[in-house]
Design a protein around this motif. Structure first.
Motif, mmCIF file in Angstrom:
data_model
loop_
_atom_site.group_PDB
_atom_site.id
_atom_site.type_symbol
_atom_site.label_atom_id
_atom_site.label_comp_id
_atom_site.label_asym_id
_atom_site.label_seq_id
_atom_site.Cartn_x
_atom_site.Cartn_y
_atom_site.Cartn_z
ATOM 1 N N MET A 1 -5.760 -30.369 -2.535
ATOM 2 C CA MET A 1 -6.855 -31.029 -3.012
ATOM 3 C C MET A 1 -6.975 -30.571 -4.463
ATOM 4 N N LEU A 2 -7.228 -29.380 -4.476
ATOM 5 C CA LEU A 2 -7.425 -28.642 -5.771
ATOM 6 C C LEU A 2 -6.411 -28.085 -6.824
ATOM 7 N N LYS A 3 -6.059 -28.349 -7.866
ATOM 8 C CA LYS A 3 -4.897 -27.742 -8.520
ATOM 9 C C LYS A 3 -5.260 -26.504 -9.141
ATOM 10 N N LEU A 4 -4.943 -25.397 -8.957
ATOM 11 C CA LEU A 4 -5.312 -24.226 -9.431
ATOM 12 C C LEU A 4 -4.266 -23.876 -10.763
ATOM 13 N N GLY A 5 -4.793 -23.357 -11.704
ATOM 14 C CA GLY A 5 -4.333 -23.099 -12.832
ATOM 15 C C GLY A 5 -4.944 -22.112 -13.643
ATOM 16 N N PHE A 6 -4.689 -21.891 -15.073
ATOM 17 C CA PHE A 6 -5.171 -20.872 -15.700
ATOM 18 C C PHE A 6 -5.268 -21.369 -17.257
ATOM 19 N N VAL A 7 -5.953 -20.644 -18.119
ATOM 20 C CA VAL A 7 -6.082 -21.195 -19.464
ATOM 21 C C VAL A 7 -5.117 -20.201 -20.408
ATOM 22 N N SER A 8 -4.350 -21.096 -21.044
ATOM 23 C CA SER A 8 -3.262 -20.503 -21.774
ATOM 24 C C SER A 8 -3.676 -19.429 -22.705
ATOM 25 N N ALA A 9 -4.821 -19.458 -23.284
ATOM 26 C CA ALA A 9 -5.206 -18.340 -24.634
ATOM 27 C C ALA A 9 -5.033 -16.975 -24.021
ATOM 28 N N ILE A 10 -5.041 -16.802 -22.747
ATOM 29 C CA ILE A 10 -4.918 -15.423 -22.400
ATOM 30 C C ILE A 10 -3.572 -14.708 -22.412
ATOM 31 N N LEU A 11 -2.772 -15.705 -22.942
ATOM 32 C CA LEU A 11 -1.259 -15.320 -23.026
ATOM 33 C C LEU A 11 -0.946 -15.790 -24.684
ATOM 34 N N PRO A 12 -1.720 -15.393 -25.604
ATOM 35 C CA PRO A 12 -1.309 -15.779 -26.986
ATOM 36 C C PRO A 12 -0.060 -15.570 -27.564
ATOM 37 N N ASP A 13 0.793 -14.370 -26.998
ATOM 38 C CA ASP A 13 1.916 -14.302 -27.652
ATOM 39 C C ASP A 13 3.281 -14.859 -27.034
ATOM 40 N N PHE A 14 2.813 -15.644 -25.831
ATOM 41 C CA PHE A 14 4.125 -16.463 -25.159
ATOM 42 C C PHE A 14 4.057 -17.809 -25.744
ATOM 43 N N GLY A 15 5.308 -18.199 -25.874
ATOM 44 C CA GLY A 15 5.592 -19.760 -26.237
ATOM 45 C C GLY A 15 5.035 -20.747 -25.027
ATOM 46 N N PHE A 16 5.271 -21.970 -25.560
ATOM 47 C CA PHE A 16 4.658 -22.960 -24.495
ATOM 48 C C PHE A 16 5.688 -22.693 -23.246
ATOM 49 N N GLU A 17 6.952 -22.682 -23.390
ATOM 50 C CA GLU A 17 7.953 -22.783 -22.269
ATOM 51 C C GLU A 17 7.689 -21.487 -21.480
ATOM 52 N N HIS A 18 7.206 -20.190 -22.070
ATOM 53 C CA HIS A 18 7.222 -19.063 -21.616
ATOM 54 C C HIS A 18 5.753 -19.177 -20.472
ATOM 55 N N VAL A 31 -1.811 -25.560 -15.942
ATOM 56 C CA VAL A 31 -2.200 -25.010 -17.095
ATOM 57 C C VAL A 31 -3.096 -25.576 -18.077
ATOM 58 N N GLU A 32 -4.259 -25.111 -18.582
ATOM 59 C CA GLU A 32 -5.002 -25.579 -19.686
ATOM 60 C C GLU A 32 -4.312 -24.991 -20.963
ATOM 61 N N VAL A 33 -3.862 -26.013 -21.629
ATOM 62 C CA VAL A 33 -2.863 -25.399 -23.061
ATOM 63 C C VAL A 33 -3.687 -25.698 -24.113
ATOM 64 N N MET A 34 -3.716 -24.485 -25.039
ATOM 65 C CA MET A 34 -4.603 -24.391 -26.165
ATOM 66 C C MET A 34 -3.793 -25.017 -27.427
ATOM 67 N N CYS A 35 -4.555 -25.691 -28.210
ATOM 68 C CA CYS A 35 -4.189 -26.453 -29.217
ATOM 69 C C CYS A 35 -4.827 -26.358 -30.596
ATOM 70 N N VAL A 74 5.120 -28.183 -13.021
ATOM 71 C CA VAL A 74 3.738 -27.767 -13.550
ATOM 72 C C VAL A 74 3.226 -28.871 -14.317
ATOM 73 N N THR A 75 2.055 -29.127 -14.288
ATOM 74 C CA THR A 75 1.096 -30.132 -15.223
ATOM 75 C C THR A 75 0.392 -29.378 -16.105
ATOM 76 N N ILE A 76 -0.059 -30.216 -17.212
ATOM 77 C CA ILE A 76 -1.087 -29.736 -18.068
ATOM 78 C C ILE A 76 -2.597 -30.339 -17.727
ATOM 79 N N SER A 77 -3.449 -29.389 -17.115
ATOM 80 C CA SER A 77 -4.672 -29.772 -16.792
ATOM 81 C C SER A 77 -5.623 -30.515 -17.814
ATOM 82 N N GLY A 78 -5.609 -29.894 -19.051
ATOM 83 C CA GLY A 78 -6.190 -30.302 -20.042
ATOM 84 C C GLY A 78 -5.614 -29.922 -21.491
ATOM 85 N N LEU A 79 -5.851 -30.391 -22.408
ATOM 86 C CA LEU A 79 -5.487 -29.406 -23.740
ATOM 87 C C LEU A 79 -6.851 -29.067 -24.363
#
Length: 306
Positions: A1-18, A31-35, A74-79
């Motif tokens: 019912m609910l999609k669990l993810g995390f905000v990508s800002a906490i992994l600043p040194d990872f690339g998108f694929e990582h 994942v909410e992806v920082m832009c 995996v989907t992108i929950s939001g930018l």
């Protein structure tokens, strides 16, 4: 019912694929992806992170992003992009507004339904004065969102953490009273909330009621906890810098009533993403600490997600 993810800002040194690989390997569905714009000079904690550069979305890069997501399931929950579009420096404000529009158009190209951001605020001016500025600036942003069939989720963080943000903070969307005025000024359903319950608690407001009251405006959910230190509050009072009496915590380590929170989400039949936002300084000593923070949060929240 609910999609669990995390905000990508906490992994600043990872690339998108990582980032996406980490999410897939640890049971996250989004994942909410920082832009933030490349070369951004904002050195605020968790700001300036670019996992997708919306200013350089070639057809090939879009195809690569979609392939990575499809293979990982995996989907992108939001930018996400969280500047101050009502900054008193007009040149800065205009830059922020234009990049929000770029992120909206990028979301449309990628098939991502939501863009998360701040309304912004001039901290030296009153709420009423800032609402007038909001009425001038934000209709144009919402129009771009409507044209691209994108929803905007405004996070309800006051952005008052450092003394240069005194006395009003750098984000206007702090309370139900302000949200009502925002939605009166711009009634478009494209404009809604990226709701974070933690900010209600340290402002001495109920964190559950807004779920029922704004159920049609919940475009995205942040999962962050907060610890209110009553002894410190008794000493400095609510007019002090808020970090003098509260601290962001991992879900389950603070004062949010998570059982009531998830009960409310199911009551209103919310079906969107619920995304962990890690801002707990106790888990910032190393990359291992950060990863532990994400997984500790996941483990606690799973009891409410089935």
């Amino acid at each position: 019912m609910l999609k669990l993810g995390f905000v990508s800002a906490i992994l600043p040194d990872f690339g998108f694929e990582h980032v996406v690989s980490f999410a897939a390997n640890h049971g996250f569905s989004c994942v909410e992806v920082m832009c933030w714009p490349k070369g951004n000079a904002d050195n605020r904690r968790y700001a300036g992170v670019t996992h997708i550069d919306v200013d350089d979305l070639t057809d090939k890069k879009i195809a690569d992003i979609r392939y990575t997501l499809r293979e990982s399931k995996v989907t992108i929950s939001g930018l996400g992009y969280y500047p101050n579009p009502l900054d008193p420096d007009q040149a800065k404000a205009e830059f922020y507004v234009e990049h929000i529009k770029h992120v909206i158009r990028g979301a449309a190209k990628l098939g991502v339904p939501v863009v998360n951001t701040f309304v912004g605020r001039d901290p030296a001016r009153s709420i009423q004065d800032n609402l007038k500025q909001f009425a001038d600036v934000w209709p144009g942003i919402v129009k771009v969102a409507e044209e691209n069939n994108i929803k905007i989720g405004i996070e309800n963080c006051p952005m008052f953490f450092t003394n240069d943000e005194w006395p009003g903070g750098k984000n206007l969307a702090i309370s139900p009273a302000v949200w009502d005025r925002m939605f009166e000024i711009i009634p478009s359903r494209a404009l809604g909330l990226n709701y974070d319950p933690s900010h209600m608690i340290w402002q001495m407001m109920d964190e559950i009621k807004p779920i029922y009251q704004y159920k049609d405006r919940l475009h995205h959910i942040h999962l962050k906890d907060v610890k209110l230190y009553r002894d410190k509050l008794d000493r400095v009072g609510i007019m002090a810098n808020p970090l003098e009496y509260h601290s962001p915590k991992l879900p389950g380590l603070g004062d949010v009533n998570w059982r009531a929170f998830f009960a409310a989400l199911t009551d209103v039949r919310y079906r969107g993403p619920v995304v962990i936002e890690v801002e707990d300084k106790a888990y910032e000593g190393s990359l291992e600490d950060v990863q532990s923070a994400i997984l500790t949060s996941r483990n606690f929240l799973r009891q409410f997600l089935g």
